[in-house]
Design a protein around this motif. Structure first.
Motif, mmCIF file in Angstrom:
data_model
loop_
_atom_site.group_PDB
_atom_site.id
_atom_site.type_symbol
_atom_site.label_atom_id
_atom_site.label_comp_id
_atom_site.label_asym_id
_atom_site.label_seq_id
_atom_site.Cartn_x
_atom_site.Cartn_y
_atom_site.Cartn_z
ATOM 1 N N ILE A 36 0.839 -1.202 0.000
ATOM 2 C CA ILE A 36 0.000 0.000 0.000
ATOM 3 C C ILE A 36 0.875 1.254 0.000
ATOM 4 N N ALA A 37 1.913 1.266 0.837
ATOM 5 C CA ALA A 37 2.814 2.420 0.893
ATOM 6 C C ALA A 37 3.518 2.616 -0.445
ATOM 7 N N ALA A 40 1.091 4.066 -2.908
ATOM 8 C CA ALA A 40 0.861 5.489 -2.640
ATOM 9 C C ALA A 40 2.027 6.320 -3.155
ATOM 10 N N MET A 41 3.252 5.833 -2.931
ATOM 11 C CA MET A 41 4.435 6.559 -3.400
ATOM 12 C C MET A 41 4.445 6.633 -4.921
ATOM 13 N N GLY A 43 1.852 6.483 -6.878
ATOM 14 C CA GLY A 43 0.777 7.385 -7.275
ATOM 15 C C GLY A 43 1.206 8.832 -7.170
ATOM 16 N N PHE A 44 1.874 9.176 -6.059
ATOM 17 C CA PHE A 44 2.385 10.534 -5.886
ATOM 18 C C PHE A 44 3.439 10.845 -6.936
#
Length: 85
Positions: A36-37, A40-41, A43-44
């Motif tokens: 998940i992390a 998210a990274m 995606g950013f």
């Protein structure tokens, strides 16, 4: 009544199974958290105009976003897996 094989195990043996199962669940939870992390990274990194590179201890590029590719004038496929210099 049906006899289950673990019903003949010692309390210590059953405890070991429980500890092993708990450790496996914790490993799976940690793996999911890191996935998940990482998502998210990524995606950013894909949404920003800031160049982002991840380089391992051997100097190999492991991640680059599109802004990094544009900055260096390289396609991302050319960057990933190559040594930085």
């Amino acid at each position: 009544m049906q006899e289950y094989p673990w019903s003949t195990w010692s309390a210590a043996g059953r405890g070991e199974v429980h500890r092993s199962a708990a450790a496996l669940v914790m490993q799976q939870l940690e793996l999911r958290r890191s996935e998940i992390a990482r998502g998210a990274m990524r995606g950013f990194a894909g949404a920003t105009e800031v160049a982002i590179l991840t380089i391992d201890v051997h100097g190999v590029i492991r991640f680059a976003n599109h802004a990094a590719g544009a900055l260096f004038g390289w396609d991302l496929a050319e960057m990933i897996g190559h040594r930085s210099s």
